[in-house]
Design a protein around this motif. Sequence first.
Motif, short mmCIF file in Angstrom:
data_model
loop_
_atom_site.label_atom_id
_atom_site.label_comp_id
_atom_site.label_asym_id
_atom_site.label_seq_id
_atom_site.Cartn_x
_atom_site.Cartn_y
_atom_site.Cartn_z
N PRO A 126 0.83 -1.22 0.00
CA PRO A 126 0.00 0.00 0.00
C PRO A 126 0.86 1.26 0.00
O PRO A 126 1.84 1.36 0.73
CB PRO A 126 -0.79 -0.13 1.30
N GLU A 127 0.48 2.21 -0.82
CA GLU A 127 1.16 3.50 -0.86
C GLU A 127 0.12 4.59 -0.66
O GLU A 127 -0.58 4.98 -1.59
CB GLU A 127 1.88 3.68 -2.20
N GLY A 128 0.00 5.06 0.55
CA GLY A 128 -1.00 6.06 0.87
C GLY A 128 -2.36 5.42 1.09
O GLY A 128 -2.53 4.20 0.98
N PRO A 129 -3.36 6.23 1.40
CA PRO A 129 -4.70 5.70 1.71
C PRO A 129 -5.38 5.10 0.49
O PRO A 129 -5.08 5.45 -0.65
CB PRO A 129 -5.46 6.93 2.20
N TRP A 130 -6.30 4.18 0.76
CA TRP A 130 -7.18 3.65 -0.27
C TRP A 130 -8.43 4.51 -0.32
O TRP A 130 -8.96 4.91 0.72
CB TRP A 130 -7.57 2.21 0.07
N PHE A 131 -8.92 4.82 -1.52
CA PHE A 131 -10.14 5.61 -1.68
C PHE A 131 -11.18 4.81 -2.45
O PHE A 131 -10.85 4.08 -3.39
CB PHE A 131 -9.84 6.92 -2.41
N CYS A 132 -12.43 4.98 -2.07
CA CYS A 132 -13.50 4.24 -2.73
C CYS A 132 -13.93 4.91 -4.02
O CYS A 132 -14.58 4.29 -4.86
CB CYS A 132 -14.70 4.09 -1.79
N SER A 133 -13.57 6.19 -4.20
CA SER A 133 -14.04 6.92 -5.38
C SER A 133 -13.17 8.16 -5.59
O SER A 133 -12.48 8.63 -4.67
CB SER A 133 -15.49 7.37 -5.18
N PRO A 134 -13.21 8.74 -6.81
CA PRO A 134 -12.48 10.00 -7.05
C PRO A 134 -12.97 11.14 -6.16
O PRO A 134 -12.18 12.02 -5.79
CB PRO A 134 -12.77 10.28 -8.53
N GLN A 135 -14.27 11.13 -5.80
CA GLN A 135 -14.79 12.20 -4.95
C GLN A 135 -14.12 12.20 -3.58
O GLN A 135 -13.74 13.24 -3.05
CB GLN A 135 -16.31 12.07 -4.79
N CYS A 136 -13.98 10.99 -2.99
CA CYS A 136 -13.33 10.91 -1.67
C CYS A 136 -11.84 11.27 -1.78
O CYS A 136 -11.30 11.95 -0.91
CB CYS A 136 -13.49 9.51 -1.09
N GLU A 137 -11.21 10.82 -2.85
CA GLU A 137 -9.79 11.15 -3.02
C GLU A 137 -9.60 12.66 -3.16
O GLU A 137 -8.69 13.24 -2.57
CB GLU A 137 -9.22 10.43 -4.23
N ASP A 138 -10.48 13.30 -3.93
CA ASP A 138 -10.38 14.75 -4.11
C ASP A 138 -10.60 15.49 -2.80
O ASP A 138 -9.88 16.44 -2.49
CB ASP A 138 -11.40 15.20 -5.15
N ALA A 139 -11.58 15.03 -2.01
CA ALA A 139 -11.84 15.68 -0.72
C ALA A 139 -10.63 15.54 0.20
O ALA A 139 -10.26 16.49 0.91
CB ALA A 139 -13.07 15.05 -0.07
#
Length: 231
Positions: free
Chosen positions: A206-219
Amino acid sequence: MIRIFGPLESDVKRREDLATAPATVAFIDIAGFSAIADVYGDGAALDVLEVFESMVRQALSRYEPPIKWIGDEAMLSFPEPDTAIQVLGPLLQDCRKEPRLPLTRTGLNHGPVVRRAGDLFGSTVNVAARIAALASPGQLLATQPVAEAAAARGVLVRELGMVALRSVAEEVPLYEIELAPSADPAWIDPVCKMHAPYSSYRRAAPEGPWFCSPQCEDAYRRSPQTYEVPR
């Protein structure tokens, strides 16, 4: 020494004979509910809440309904710890498998409660609420009577030692109870607290957090200090 009783202490003395009965009190909430409303909108948050409410009602169909809903949090009551374990085991496992739900946080405590107008009051309730607030996404924390009931059923229990709870004078011995598969912190979205739902969904390092969607990653990229990365 002259002691003067204030209004609050007088009220306490008048209610010393108030009828109490033991109960196992549980609080369950949706760990990422506020973030879902913020990132995806109130409509999406309401959809998540309705899924959660339906699952709770179904799990309690043969028992008492929830004492009350506090936003995204359900307050439940059971006559003894073993019943709580029987009911919450399938419920939390189903919540863990439901891809539309973020992880839940759960706190349980057993002790005397005061019943009034369909609600519960007292120190037992307050401690259960504080325990739930302390739990991490995907975690169930409980006091010793509940842990003993879980262990008697062969459920994995981990002793966490004495823990300080907000607005509770004495430290409380807490236990983590694994009624549902434990959450892998590397696969928890730090924003909405969704967990990668599929065992095949893996990565070597793993490199950094896992995101469920682009919206969460952007936030998260816009305001990483707002969200706690699970560990």
